[in-house]
Design an enzyme around this catalytic site. Sequence first.
Site, mmCIF file in Angstrom:
data_model
loop_
_atom_site.group_PDB
_atom_site.id
_atom_site.type_symbol
_atom_site.label_atom_id
_atom_site.label_comp_id
_atom_site.label_asym_id
_atom_site.label_seq_id
_atom_site.Cartn_x
_atom_site.Cartn_y
_atom_site.Cartn_z
ATOM 1 N N HIS A 1 8.235 14.943 9.231
ATOM 2 C CA HIS A 1 7.687 13.867 10.226
ATOM 3 C C HIS A 1 8.130 12.696 10.031
ATOM 4 O O HIS A 1 8.738 12.146 9.136
ATOM 5 C CB HIS A 1 6.101 14.122 10.777
ATOM 6 C CG HIS A 1 5.369 14.128 9.301
ATOM 7 N ND1 HIS A 1 5.489 12.728 8.527
ATOM 8 C CD2 HIS A 1 4.769 14.831 8.494
ATOM 9 C CE1 HIS A 1 4.527 12.956 7.564
ATOM 10 N NE2 HIS A 1 4.342 14.331 7.216
ATOM 11 N N HIS B 1 7.974 11.077 6.453
ATOM 12 C CA HIS B 1 9.103 11.571 5.735
ATOM 13 C C HIS B 1 10.140 10.746 6.014
ATOM 14 O O HIS B 1 11.054 10.262 5.095
ATOM 15 C CB HIS B 1 9.577 13.001 5.832
ATOM 16 C CG HIS B 1 8.395 14.086 5.290
ATOM 17 N ND1 HIS B 1 7.586 14.743 6.221
ATOM 18 C CD2 HIS B 1 7.948 14.313 4.183
ATOM 19 C CE1 HIS B 1 6.815 15.544 5.546
ATOM 20 N NE2 HIS B 1 6.898 15.065 4.287
ATOM 21 N N LYS C 1 -0.043 8.487 0.756
ATOM 22 C CA LYS C 1 -1.270 9.658 1.458
ATOM 23 C C LYS C 1 -1.631 10.529 0.251
ATOM 24 O O LYS C 1 -2.837 10.642 0.044
ATOM 25 C CB LYS C 1 -0.915 10.567 2.627
ATOM 26 C CG LYS C 1 -1.908 11.311 2.973
ATOM 27 C CD LYS C 1 -1.646 11.930 4.316
ATOM 28 C CE LYS C 1 -0.621 13.152 4.188
ATOM 29 N NZ LYS C 1 -1.223 14.173 3.387
ATOM 30 N N ASP C 2 -0.872 11.013 -0.621
ATOM 31 C CA ASP C 2 -1.101 11.760 -1.665
ATOM 32 C C ASP C 2 -1.318 10.675 -2.878
ATOM 33 O O ASP C 2 -0.492 10.717 -3.823
ATOM 34 C CB ASP C 2 0.061 12.723 -1.911
ATOM 35 C CG ASP C 2 -0.049 13.726 -0.780
ATOM 36 O OD1 ASP C 2 -0.758 14.606 -0.528
ATOM 37 O OD2 ASP C 2 1.058 13.486 -0.051
HETATM 38 O O1 PAF Z 1 4.005 15.680 -1.552
HETATM 39 C C1 PAF Z 1 4.791 16.867 -1.715
HETATM 40 O O2 PAF Z 1 5.174 17.031 -0.664
HETATM 41 C C2 PAF Z 1 4.758 17.853 -2.653
HETATM 42 O O3 PAF Z 1 3.709 17.883 -3.385
HETATM 43 C C3 PAF Z 1 6.158 17.425 -3.337
HETATM 44 C C4 PAF Z 1 6.036 16.110 -4.198
HETATM 45 C C5 PAF Z 1 7.439 17.633 -2.396
HETATM 46 C C6 PAF Z 1 6.128 18.718 -4.382
HETATM 47 O O4 PAF Z 1 6.170 19.713 -3.857
#
Ligand code: PAF
Length: 279
Positions: free
Chosen positions: A33, A36, A148-149
């Site tokens: 999206h 990214h 976000k993560d």
């Molecule tokens: O954040 C993500 O999309 C996933 O955890 C990652 C870093 C691509 C690892 O699979």
Amino acid sequence: MEICRTVARLKDAVASRRGMGTVGFVPTMGALHAGHASLVERCRAENVTVVVSVFVNPTQFNDKNDLKNYPRTEEADIALLESAGCDIVFIPSVDEVYPEPDTRQFDFGAIGAVMEGAHRPGHFNGVAQVVSRLFSFVEPDKAYFGEKDFQQIAIIKSMCRQISSPVEIVECPIKREKDGLAMSSRNTLLDAERREAAPVIHMTLAASVARREWADVEETKKWVKEQIDSNELMKVEYYDIVDAVTMQSIDSWDHDGAVYGCIAVQVGSVRLIDNIRYK
Ligand code: PAF
């Protein structure tokens, strides 16, 4: 844009460009999206070669149904990456990434024991396994991750220290929909009613920042949970207000260093995470 489905082809493609300048890398699980796209665009602006991986990593899913239902949109992903300026996309099979099971167990100490680490057993170990493998295939100079993560970034930095990886980790701001919902591949799994309700997560977190003036940390956590749980479509799994480096709960706004609030909310069958900076 070159599409590589094997590690050997990926390594050849990167090797043929490495002499031209820095290699930037954006690992993803696809269902791409605009969030990214912003990572890829930043990577494009800061590197000569842009590599993106699209791989739904089974070792980081602690819930088999979540893995099964994770959205997969390869054709659209390729189109988005072409227009965002990606040079090489790596779309491997599970056997290509894991020709043998990865039995490594990382220890992230206190950083990995709370929030996502506490609620998704094994998740961060799987993330570290796949990201370390992808780093060893691509050997990038820099790798780009979305905030976000938030806890995941701390985990990946720890993984890099543990394996002495020289990759520079670049943190990129959360991209939001117009209504404030943090962009996520999982948003597409929400039905119309839940999608309409989901922005309350960010609205509540944003509103809670002002409460710092008169409410203490515990009261603020309680208020956030109550606000979101008062919507019958949602259930807060956790909300914590933490030190941005150690990920441990703070007990006073006088805490030294940056402070973030991190949340996970079950919205029907979809689990969403988000965060906000308090100071
Ligand atoms: O954040 C993500 O999309 C996933 O955890 C990652 C870093 C691509 C690892 O699979």
